[in-house]
Scaffold this active site. Structure first.
Site, mmCIF file in Angstrom:
data_model
loop_
_atom_site.group_PDB
_atom_site.id
_atom_site.type_symbol
_atom_site.label_atom_id
_atom_site.label_comp_id
_atom_site.label_asym_id
_atom_site.label_seq_id
_atom_site.Cartn_x
_atom_site.Cartn_y
_atom_site.Cartn_z
ATOM 1 N N CYS A 322 -11.990 14.520 -2.113
ATOM 2 C CA CYS A 322 -10.770 15.313 -2.254
ATOM 3 C C CYS A 322 -10.570 16.161 -0.995
ATOM 4 O O CYS A 322 -10.648 15.657 0.114
ATOM 5 C CB CYS A 322 -10.844 16.140 -3.536
ATOM 6 S SG CYS A 322 -9.336 17.023 -3.987
ATOM 7 N N LEU A 323 -10.347 17.462 -1.141
ATOM 8 C CA LEU A 323 -10.144 18.308 0.034
ATOM 9 C C LEU A 323 -11.402 18.395 0.894
ATOM 10 O O LEU A 323 -11.311 18.679 2.088
ATOM 11 C CB LEU A 323 -9.715 19.708 -0.400
ATOM 12 C CG LEU A 323 -8.332 19.805 -1.033
ATOM 13 C CD1 LEU A 323 -8.027 21.236 -1.415
ATOM 14 C CD2 LEU A 323 -7.266 19.262 -0.100
#
Length: 590
Positions: A322-323
């Site tokens: 993800c991030l």
């Protein structure tokens, strides 16, 4: 020339304007306290934009009137047909992911008619808020999503006297289900007011049922703890290159180390890897001025430096989720630009590097909504997890809100708690300055894809990534849509293996590798060819099963052929002693 002062979120502001800007910020902070995740001004502008252009589009209005007349006639005809044949073909069916009306009781009138009428109204409003000539696309998407939310709240599935499942359950239990539902509601409200996690999370204790892989904390700074995991029992040799896992800072790291059957850490350890993982600190108001650059330098780079000291001379397989993957891509590009070749490979799991098509989360991000969000963060010094979770619940309200409320409060049946649900309630916070930079620089400016992001004062260019890349997208991901993840093909010349898995942002990445599923996979060489995503979809090989084994095979192919003895925990002589047992202290911060 007028003097300026710097604001962490909005940049330079003339000093003479500062007192007046403070009045605006006071208003923003007060308004933020009543916020629902969507700026009222943004929604109001979207409504005005749509209504003004609809008023100026007689053709669209005639089209909608015609559609309404035809749908009303079809529903009346269907009602008449039901009198002769209770099994008459319905006018409209819900989408494949809409399970609200799946029960057999919904197929009988009058419930079937109520469901049909609702679905037809929902379809009409979807067409009414789409394709109005001249409407700004972002405002169109925002208004359409809000209208669908308002309609979903009024769904007959959510009302006790129009839901046949609720009525049947109430009759079967002589009303006891309603009493149990009221008790469930009171218990949930009490826990919410006391700041306690949902019922059932106590069965998933950090360090015991979840985040239970054995290991040691071997490094700690203000922002991270670095965990080194122990090798699998009876392991004589391991692959020489260690693996560094970088989770997103908006979540507790143990999404990568849940229950044993779906622990990515455990899978890598059993495949013969020495695994390290970053555990992010849960920021407080004192951390309000931490920046995105701090997360790169004190996070990813500090971890790389520590591993390089503990295992000198070895390349590192870095993987970000993800991030965490976005942050890893920034760090890897900066390292490539500085001729730092310590990364043997890079794996990006459901991680975007191009935010031109950010998916449904883009509904919440424009200049006005970011200004409103910054008002809420400025007051506290951070963004609360509840504010962040509100966006995800909004996007999937049928699954994450209404269906659960109907089961728990109208039918008296609690949804069983799972490890992922327990993890999702173990909230984190995001520092004010960093979160504002992240949303503005990525979502509004798409600065990473445009080479306009800086690291160590130098531009970050993804084409500087030289290490081979393994990137994963998932078919139903609404946080990082797979076509957006795929655009890394057009931004980097590195050897790139792309995998398209099934399911969504969580279930498509964190899964049981022995369970059913499928994925597509293809590798592009260093020739720089960038196929359109649809062409890639038709050309990529379709395989049954989970993509995890394909990933560990890929890591093995990009590792040294000669295996080595499992390393010791930490390296006290190099300044990285064992500090405590995994999962460490930061993961327990509230």
């Amino acid at each position: 020339m007028e003097e300026t002062v710097n604001s962490p979120a909005t940049g330079p502001t003339p000093t003479g304007a500062a007192p007046y800007r403070a009045i605006d910020r006071l208003r923003e902070a007060m308004a933020a306290g009543f916020g629902t995740g969507v700026s009222p001004l943004a929604l109001g502008m979207a409504l005005m934009d749509w209504s003004a252009h609809l008023a100026a589009a007689p053709g669209k209005r005639l089209q909608l009137a015609d559609k309404a007349a035809r749908e009303a006639a079809a529903l009346l005809t269907h009602a008449a047909a039901l009198a002769a044949d209770p099994a008459a073909e319905p006018v409209i069916r819900p989408g494949p992911q809409d399970r609200r009306f799946a029960a057999a009781a919904w197929q009988n009138p009058p419930f079937s008619l109520w469901a049909q009428g609702f679905l037809l109204a929902r379809q009409w409003w979807q067409e009414a808020t789409r394709d109005v000539p001249g409407v700004d696309p972002h405002r169109e998407n925002l208004l359409s999503a809000m209208v669908q939310q308002w309609l979903d709240m009024a769904s007959p599935a959510n009302l006790p006297f129009t839901n046949p499942e609720v009525i049947t359950r109430t009759l079967e239990t002589a009303g006891l289900s309603q009493w149990v539902g009221m008790r469930n509601w009171a218990e949930d409200m009490a826990r919410l007011a006391a700041g306690k996690p949902p019922v059932g999370t106590e069965r998933f204790r950090v360090g015991q049922e979840v985040a239970a892989s054995p290991g040691k904390v071997v490094y700690r700074n203000h922002l991270i703890e670095l965990i080194q995991y122990a090798p699998a029992p009876d392991t004589d040799t391991v692959l020489a290159e260690p693996v560094l896992l970088v989770p997103a800072w908006i979540m507790k790291y143990y999404i990568l180390d849940l229950s044993p059957e779906n622990s990515l850490v455990r899978h890598l350890v059993r495949a013969g890897h020495t695994v390290f993982c970053i555990s992010w600190r849960n920021p407080t108001a004192e951390d309000r001025d931490l920046t995105l650059e701090d997360y790169r330098s004190l996070g990813v780079m500090a971890a790389v430096d520590a591993i390089s000291a503990i295992l000198p001379g070895r390349g590192i397989h870095a993987a970000g989720y993800c991030l965490g993957g976005t942050l890893l891509a920034i760090a890897a590009a900066a390292m490539g630009g500085a001729r730092d070749d310590r990364l043997a490979s890079i794996s990006l799991l459901a991680a975007q590097t191009d935010f031109a098509e950010p998916g449904e989360l883009g509904l919440f991000i424009d200049h006005d909504q970011l200004n409103s969000l910054e008002g809420a963060m400025r007051q506290r010094g951070y963004l609360t997890a509840e504010q962040m979770l509100g966006a995800f619940r909004f996007l999937r309200s049928n699954d994450l809100v209404w269906s659960r409320m109907v089961r728990a409060y109208l039918m008296g049946e609690r949804e069983p708690m799972t490890d992922i649900l327990a993890w999702s309630s173990d909230s984190t916070r995001m520092p004010y300055r960093m979160q504002g930079e992240y949303l503005r620089r990525f979502y509004l400016e798409n600065a990473l894809a445009g080479d306009r992001l800086l690291a160590d004062g130098r531009p970050v260019a993804l084409r500087n990534i030289r290490a081979p890349v393994f990137a994963v997208g998932t078919e139903e991901d609404y946080v990082a849509p797979w076509r957006s993840v795929y655009r890394l093909h057009c931004l980097s010349d590195a050897e790139l293996t792309f995998v398209l898995g099934d399911r969504d942002h969580l279930a498509g990445i964190i899964l049981d590798p022995t369970g059913p599923g499928h994925h597509r996979i293809a590798t592009r060489g260093r020739d720089g060819t960038c196929l359109p995503s649809d062409d890639w979809l038709h050309a990529a090989a379709l395989r049954e099963g989970c993509w995890w084994p394909a990933w560990t095979d890929w890591l093995a192919r990009h590792s040294a052929a000669e295996r080595v003895a499992p390393p010791a925990m930490g390296a006290a002589a190099a300044g990285y002693p064992v500090l405590e047992d995994a999962p460490g202290s930061y993961v327990r911060q509230r």
